[in-house]
Each structure stands twice: as structure tokens, then as C-alpha cells.
Design an enzyme around this catalytic site. Structure first.
Site, mmCIF file in Angstrom:
data_model
loop_
_atom_site.group_PDB
_atom_site.id
_atom_site.type_symbol
_atom_site.label_atom_id
_atom_site.label_comp_id
_atom_site.label_asym_id
_atom_site.label_seq_id
_atom_site.Cartn_x
_atom_site.Cartn_y
_atom_site.Cartn_z
ATOM 1 N N ARG A 46 4.730 20.239 2.605
ATOM 2 C CA ARG A 46 4.758 18.829 3.048
ATOM 3 C C ARG A 46 5.460 18.750 4.399
ATOM 4 O O ARG A 46 5.028 18.048 5.311
ATOM 5 C CB ARG A 46 5.441 17.924 2.014
ATOM 6 C CG ARG A 46 5.722 16.518 2.544
ATOM 7 C CD ARG A 46 5.811 15.437 1.464
ATOM 8 N NE ARG A 46 6.573 15.823 0.301
ATOM 9 C CZ ARG A 46 7.911 15.938 0.259
ATOM 10 N NH1 ARG A 46 8.627 15.697 1.331
ATOM 11 N NH2 ARG A 46 8.515 16.311 -0.851
ATOM 12 N N TYR A 98 -10.856 -0.891 15.574
ATOM 13 C CA TYR A 98 -11.467 -0.418 14.341
ATOM 14 C C TYR A 98 -11.104 -1.367 13.189
ATOM 15 O O TYR A 98 -9.946 -1.778 13.062
ATOM 16 C CB TYR A 98 -10.956 0.997 14.068
ATOM 17 C CG TYR A 98 -11.438 1.601 12.775
ATOM 18 C CD1 TYR A 98 -12.784 1.907 12.575
ATOM 19 C CD2 TYR A 98 -10.551 1.885 11.743
ATOM 20 C CE1 TYR A 98 -13.228 2.458 11.387
ATOM 21 C CE2 TYR A 98 -10.983 2.448 10.555
ATOM 22 C CZ TYR A 98 -12.320 2.727 10.377
ATOM 23 O OH TYR A 98 -12.741 3.285 9.203
ATOM 24 N N ASP A 170 -5.522 4.452 20.592
ATOM 25 C CA ASP A 170 -6.406 5.143 19.646
ATOM 26 C C ASP A 170 -7.498 5.800 20.493
ATOM 27 O O ASP A 170 -8.320 5.134 21.107
ATOM 28 C CB ASP A 170 -6.994 4.125 18.653
ATOM 29 C CG ASP A 170 -7.846 4.791 17.572
ATOM 30 O OD1 ASP A 170 -8.446 5.851 17.850
ATOM 31 O OD2 ASP A 170 -7.925 4.246 16.456
ATOM 32 N N LYS A 195 -13.568 12.331 13.082
ATOM 33 C CA LYS A 195 -14.716 12.068 13.947
ATOM 34 C C LYS A 195 -15.016 13.278 14.840
ATOM 35 O O LYS A 195 -15.300 14.334 14.336
ATOM 36 C CB LYS A 195 -14.476 10.787 14.741
ATOM 37 C CG LYS A 195 -13.905 9.629 13.895
ATOM 38 C CD LYS A 195 -14.857 9.086 12.837
ATOM 39 C CE LYS A 195 -14.195 8.201 11.786
ATOM 40 N NZ LYS A 195 -13.422 7.076 12.291
HETATM 41 C C1 LIG Z 1 -12.496 6.123 11.734
HETATM 42 C C2 LIG Z 1 -11.506 5.527 12.624
HETATM 43 C C3 LIG Z 1 -10.178 5.345 12.204
HETATM 44 C C4 LIG Z 1 -9.718 5.674 10.794
HETATM 45 O O1 LIG Z 1 -9.778 7.039 10.523
HETATM 46 P P1 LIG Z 1 -10.048 7.671 9.056
HETATM 47 O O2 LIG Z 1 -10.018 9.142 9.329
HETATM 48 O O3 LIG Z 1 -11.348 7.168 8.579
HETATM 49 O O4 LIG Z 1 -8.916 7.228 8.175
HETATM 50 C C5 LIG Z 1 -9.283 4.819 13.129
HETATM 51 N N1 LIG Z 1 -9.669 4.484 14.378
HETATM 52 C C6 LIG Z 1 -10.939 4.647 14.801
HETATM 53 C C7 LIG Z 1 -11.294 4.266 16.189
HETATM 54 C C8 LIG Z 1 -11.895 5.167 13.946
HETATM 55 O O5 LIG Z 1 -13.168 5.295 14.357
#
Ligand SMILES: *Cc1c(COP(=O)(O)O)cnc(C)c1O
Length: 382
Positions: A46, A98, A170, A195
Site C-alpha cells: 500500500r 469530465y 487534468d 485512457k
Molecule cells: C475518464 C476520465 C476521468 C476519470 O478516470 P477513471 O480512470 O475512469 O476513474 C477523469 N478525467 C477525465 C478527463 C477522464 O476522461
């Protein structure tokens, strides 16, 4: 080292015990101590794990950051990023973010006493106008999901610097291959590595990188205290994904530009949005702040919901699914999917309609992709 080299080598020395060229999956919960008060390099997975550590180091280097931390999902990373806020603190966020981030802000952070103001991210001065004495943090996502509006990172960072606010970006959509916000003044970068970074739609993971030692120390504490850590196999998959990030992004972008250009002249598609198109209102900003335009293409299907149903049913190569950033092309309906958590009014305010379609362009042969859309649009009434 340059980007593509770092992606393959940074944090990835041959394994000290066996010489393994690939960082092994250290599938272990704990690590034996050498003696009383003498821990090994790692103690408990962890707190830290060698596979995770390799991924964290490599990703940090690609963002030109000193420190990286991996989390069990992008949302866990978003949550950790705002963990430095306390009851009474105020956040200014660009309004196009998002849907899951918006849900976490409104339904998790607000009940804990944190206040949010949402502003038009395309106007840097809107952030300055919203500052009050409780403001601690500014949140931006650029390009934003799903309408690909850009935030001028440099301009906003000048404001946050002046007012001693923490600027969090982000950076999921462009990935560090196309944009490195820390070099433009952001303090913290957040990723859904689910992603483009992992890139193959086979892992849920997130990450935070920063150059700020104090913020990093806080996040390390939170990561260990809360424990939303990814497993070693997830880290191994994401580390493998990083190795091909540079070549994948190039191909994603090449395909996306062709699809966007083709769609722009199609009579059934309106308002095709892609930062690489000259018609994008912030095309010049995209050129100056990004090294590439990404692979998300958004458009309005004339004919609204009925047309959307026909369209997503008819596509054969594009899969109708949430998410983005994998090698396979996907089609998503933000109204009912990624932004389903927003009310009708909230969606209306940021101009998502029931006819909005978001394409995540993969790395297949682009002729097949265009052919799939072309043939499907023939059967769609407008
Ligand atoms: C998918 C996404 C998230 C969240 O991520 P997860 O891995 O699905 O928890 C946050 N910000 C953006 C821009 C995203 O496309």
C-alpha cells in the site's frame, strides 16, 4: 533523454536480482525487513511497490515532474488531488469538465464543506473574477470533455501564482505526449491513465504528478492513509502502455484529423469540433500550447436523439462504449453516458445536447473508420 526514449527507459533499469529487462510484476503484499528497524527498499505494497514505483517514475519524467503517484482510478487521483482542501475552502473550476469529476465535486466534496464556482474556462479573466478570500485551488481540464474547449494554462497560471492558489490540470485528453501543463505553470497534473497512457482499454488507473515537494508529501500521506492504490499488474500494464505512447498518439492524431476534416463537409453532421481544425475557435491556442491536437472528435448529429440511436446501432467498427483513449475507436453519447450525472440545465449551460456525439478515434486504418461512419450516416434521417 527525449520523450520517446524516456517512455521506454526511465525508471526501468534491468531487475537487480535477475537482470530481467522488463520490470517484473512484484505481486507481493509485503517485503521482509533486514532486521529490527532495518526495512528493505519497500515494506508494504500500500505504501510502495517496485512495479508501481517504476510506473510513477516514468510517468513523472514524461510530464517533466519530479514526483509521481499512481492511484486505483482516475477518480481516486482526482479525489487525492483535492484532499489538501479543508472545510470552508473554495475552488474555481472551468465549467467544462469530465462528468465524474463534476459529480465528485458536487456530491462528495460539497457535503464536506468545500465550495465550487464554475467559470467559462476559455476566458482566463473569469478565474480572476471568481477569486474570494477562501479560494485555495483552481481546477482546469484542457481540452475539456466532450466539447474540446481549451484553457490557456499560462494565462491562468499567472493569475494563480499572483494569488498563491494551487493550479491543478487534468491532462487526460492530450496525455504528456501532446501537453505538459507543469511546464506552463500548473502546480499539479492529474491523469486518468485508463485512457491514452495505458492505451488499450484493459486497466482502470489514475495518477498525479507535481514538482511541489510540500504538495507531494501531502499526497504521499493521503495515498497511503486512504489506500486507493493500483495493483502491481495494473501498474505493469500502464508502464507497458507508456512505451508506445509516442507512436500511438501520432497515429491517433493523424486519423482524428482525417475523420474531422471528412465529417466537416458531411451534410448530416453539424458543428464538428476538433482543435486541429482551423474552424476551432481556439486553434491558435492549441497550436501554441500543445504538441498535438489529440484524437477526440465531437459533433452534432442533425436529428437529435432519434438520429443518435440509428447512428450508434448502425456503426460496426466503432464500438458504442464509455471511455476513450484506447487503440480501438469508440462512439459515446455524452448526454446519457459520460455526462449523465449532470442535470438537463447543467448540460444545456455547457452546450451538450441530446444530439452531441463524441468519437474517440483509434489507430485502425482510417479508411475503414470513415467508411463505417459514411455507410451508417446514409441510414440516418435528419
Ligand atoms: C475518464 C476520465 C476521468 C476519470 O478516470 P477513471 O480512470 O475512469 O476513474 C477523469 N478525467 C477525465 C478527463 C477522464 O476522461
Amino acid at each position: 533523454m527525449k520523450f520517446a526514449t524516456k517512455a521506454i527507459r526511465e525508471g526501468q533499469q534491468p531487475d537487480p536480482t535477475t537482470g530481467a529487462v522488463i520490470v517484473p510484476i512484484y505481486q507481493t503484499a509485503n517485503f521482509a525487513f533486514k532486521g529490527v528497524g532495518k526495512p528493505n527498499l519497500f515494506e508494504y505494497s500500500r505504501s510502495g511497490n517496485p512495479t508501481r514505483s517504476a510506473f510513477e517514475k516514468c510517468l513523472a519524467s514524461l510530464e517533466e515532474a519530479k514526483y509521481g503517484l499512481a492511484f486505483s482510478s482516475g477518480m481516486a487521483a482526482v479525489d487525492a488531488a483535492i484532499s489538501i482542501l479543508r472545510h470552508g475552502d473554495h475552488v474555481i473550476s472551468s465549467e467544462n469538465i469530465y462528468g465524474g469529476t463534476f459529480r465528485l465535486f458536487e456530491n462528495v466534496a460539497v457535503p464536506r464543506g468545500i465550495r465550487f464556482t464554475y467559470v467559462d474556462g476559455t476566458r482566463p479573466e473569469a478565474f480572476a473574477e471568481a477569486i474570494c478570500k477562501e479560494t485555495k485551488l483552481v481546477w482546469i481540464e484542457t481540452p475539456a470533455n466532450p466539447l474540446l474547449q481549451l484553457v490557456d494554462v499560462k494565462a491562468v497560471s499567472e493569475i494563480t501564482r499572483k494569488h498563491k492558489l494551487i493550479l491543478v490540470a487534468d491532462n487526460t485528453f492530450p496525455s504528456p505526449c501532446f501537453q505538459r501543463p507543469l511546464t506552463q505553470g500548473a502546480d499539479v497534473v492529474v491523469h486518468s491513465t485508463t485512457k491514452y497512457i495505458s492505451g488499450h482499454s484493459d486497466v482502470i488507473e489514475g495518477a498525479i504528478v507535481t514538482n511541489n515537494e510540500q504538495i507531494y508529501t501531502n499526497y504521499v500521506f493521503y495515498q497511503n492513509a486512504v489506500g486507493a492504490v493500483p495493483g502491481p499488474f495494473d501498474c505493469w500494464l500502464s508502464l507497458r502502455g507508456l512505451k508506445t505512447l509516442a507512436v500511438r498518439m501520432k497515429k491517433h492524431e493523424e486519423n482524428a484529423l482525417k475523420v474531422a476534416q471528412w465529417l466537416s463537409s458531411h451534410p448530416k453532421a453539424a458543428n464538428v469540433i476538433y482543435p486541429g481544425l482551423e474552424s476551432h475557435p481556439q486553434h491558435m491556442l492549441a497550436k501554441s500550447q500543445m504538441d498535438g491536437f489529440g484524437a477526440i472528435v465531437t459533433f452534432q448529429l442533425r436529428g437529435g436523439m432519434k438520429a443518435v440511436e440509428k447512428f450508434v446501432d448502425g456503426l460496426e467498427i466503432f464500438l458504442f462504449a464509455e471511455s476513450l483513449g484506447g487503440v480501438e475507436s469508440l462512439v459515446c453519447h455524452p448526454w446519457s453516458m459520460s455526462h449523465g450525472a449532470m442535470s438537463r440545465e447543467e448540460k444545456g449551460k455547457i452546450k451538450i445536447t441530446d444530439g452531441t456525439i463524441r468519437l474517440s478515434i483509434g489507430i485502425e486504418d482510417v479508411d475503414d473508420l470513415i467508411g463505417d461512419i459514411d455507410k451508417t450516416l446514409i441510414g440516418v434521417d435528419i
